[in-house]
Design an enzyme around this catalytic site. Structure first.
Site, PDB file in Angstrom:
ATOM      1  N   LYS A  46       0.844  -1.203   0.000  1.00 36.80           N
ATOM      2  CA  LYS A  46       0.000   0.000   0.000  1.00 36.80           C
ATOM      3  C   LYS A  46       0.879   1.252   0.000  1.00 36.80           C
ATOM      4  CE  LYS A  46      -3.856  -2.353   2.234  1.00 36.80           C
ATOM      5  NZ  LYS A  46      -4.549  -2.749   3.464  1.00 36.80           N
TER       6      LYS A  46
ATOM      7  N   GLN B 287      -4.738  -1.499   9.612  1.00 42.25           N
ATOM      8  CA  GLN B 287      -4.726  -2.826   8.996  1.00 42.25           C
ATOM      9  C   GLN B 287      -5.372  -3.851   9.933  1.00 42.25           C
ATOM     10  OE1 GLN B 287      -3.766  -3.459   5.871  1.00 42.25           O
ATOM     11  NE2 GLN B 287      -4.079  -5.653   5.997  1.00 42.25           N
TER      12      GLN B 287
ATOM     13  N   ASP C  21     -10.907   3.344   4.197  1.00 40.24           N
ATOM     14  CA  ASP C  21     -11.369   1.955   4.084  1.00 40.24           C
ATOM     15  C   ASP C  21     -12.899   1.899   3.962  1.00 40.24           C
ATOM     16  OD1 ASP C  21      -9.642  -0.260   4.037  1.00 40.24           O
ATOM     17  OD2 ASP C  21      -9.114  -0.016   6.152  1.00 40.24           O
TER      18      ASP C  21
HETATM   19  N1  GUN Z   1      -7.275  -6.648   6.046  1.00 39.71           N
HETATM   20  C1  GUN Z   1      -7.679  -7.355   4.968  1.00 39.71           C
HETATM   21  N2  GUN Z   1      -8.301  -6.543   4.074  1.00 39.71           N
HETATM   22  C2  GUN Z   1      -8.289  -5.305   4.624  1.00 39.71           C
HETATM   23  C3  GUN Z   1      -8.764  -4.040   4.165  1.00 39.71           C
HETATM   24  O1  GUN Z   1      -9.355  -3.887   3.089  1.00 39.71           O
HETATM   25  N3  GUN Z   1      -8.549  -2.997   5.009  1.00 39.71           N
HETATM   26  C4  GUN Z   1      -7.922  -3.141   6.215  1.00 39.71           C
HETATM   27  N4  GUN Z   1      -7.779  -2.056   6.971  1.00 39.71           N
HETATM   28  N5  GUN Z   1      -7.467  -4.293   6.651  1.00 39.71           N
HETATM   29  C5  GUN Z   1      -7.646  -5.369   5.857  1.00 39.71           C
END
Ligand code: GUN
Length: 294
Positions: free
Chosen positions: A53, A97, A120
């Site tokens: 990311k 995350q 998100d």
């Molecule tokens: N863990 C797995 N997928 C995601 C996501 O789309 N966002 C976040 N914050 N954590 C994740």
């Protein structure tokens, strides 16, 4: 017959090129979009996702910062950290995350994020807006699925979309986005009886269960579009989706591979959401064309 491969890497490149132009415009106006990612503890898979990311942000000229916090951090310590990012004007998007360690209440942490920085789209305010049709930050994975279908010119209106999986991150928001696009939506999950009865009726099948290769070609209607959201690590270290690709590719008309399908689109939509957050703060409204692409 062999299905057309829907290439998530190629589609991502298309969107990221568009985003880069918008980042450049913002930077010229004095705002560099910034994303802060918080990772708690040392889950190796999460570390890889977070690194990807951050790299993707930098590649299009956005500011990114990764905050690796110790697994023993307290609930209040973590929410206080989120608060400091809420107050930081250089940060337009905040992502925590998931999963978080057992002793942390995920929901309380998500609710601590300012809704305008919740790229998100998991905050109640953004989830609620999604249900009512007005979300600025659709959750990245299901949003990426919509953008792939749009890019490929696959019509959704009037189609029967079957989603396998009811998670807050994918299944539920995917259902809302598909409804908005005019689909008839069925959501299946681990308690669904005779799953194949539903999947075989799907014009568009979205698999988001987290079980390697559980959907075989015999569960797919000939000519259906198959979107595989699953990323499962096999015993031999290889990655596999929730769909058994080898048998499905012979039945479907189009299919996403794993890896290289939905995965890259998730990060791309995160970039799009962060960019939109920064544009909003800067008072820039993207053109209609850009909004459609965004
Ligand atoms: N863990 C797995 N997928 C995601 C996501 O789309 N966002 C976040 N914050 N954590 C994740």
């Amino acid at each position: 017959m062999s299905a057309k491969l829907i290439d998530g890497k190629k589609i991502s490149e298309f969107f990221r090129a568009e985003y880069k132009l918008r980042v450049d415009r913002l930077v010229a106006n004095g705002t560099r979009p910034g994303l802060a990612v918080i990772i708690v503890g040392s889950d190796p898979a999460s570390q890889v996702y977070v690194r990807n990311k951050a790299r993707a942000c930098e590649a299009i000229g956005m500011h990114s910062e990764v905050h690796a916090l110790p697994g023993e951090i307290s609930q209040s310590g973590l929410t206080a950290f989120v608060d400091s990012l809420n107050a930081n004007a250089a940060i337009h998007g905040i992502l925590v995350q998931l999963p978080l360690p057992e002793h942390i209440d995920d929901r309380a942490v998500i609710e601590a994020i300012a809704p305008g920085k919740d790229v998100d789209g998991f905050h109640y305010a953004n989830m609620g807006a999604l249900v009512i049709d007005e979300s600025r930050f659709p959750p990245c994975t299901p949003y990426g699925v919509m953008k792939m279908l749009e890019y490929e010119g696959i019509d959704i209106e009037g189609k029967h979309v079957v989603i396998v999986g009811r998670s807050n991150i994918v299944g539920k928001p995917q259902a809302m986005l598909m409804l908005k696009a005019g689909a008839t939506v069925t959501v299946c999950h681990s308690k669904t009886r005779d799953l194949a009865r539903f999947t075989r009726d799907a014009d568009i099948l979205v698999a988001a269960v987290g079980k390697a290769r559980m959907i075989g070609g015999d569960m797919i209607k000939p000519g259906a579009v198959v979107i595989d959201v699953g990323i499962n690590r096999l015993a031999d270290g290889k990655l596999a989706g929730d769909v058994d690709f080898e048998s499905a590719v012979k039945v479907a008309s189009a299919i996403t591979p794993v890896p290289g399908g939905v995965g890259p689109m998730t990060i791309t939509m995160l970039l799009g959401n962060t960019l939109r957050a920064a544009e909003h703060v800067a008072g820039i409204v993207a053109s209609k064309k850009e909004t459609m692409l965004a």
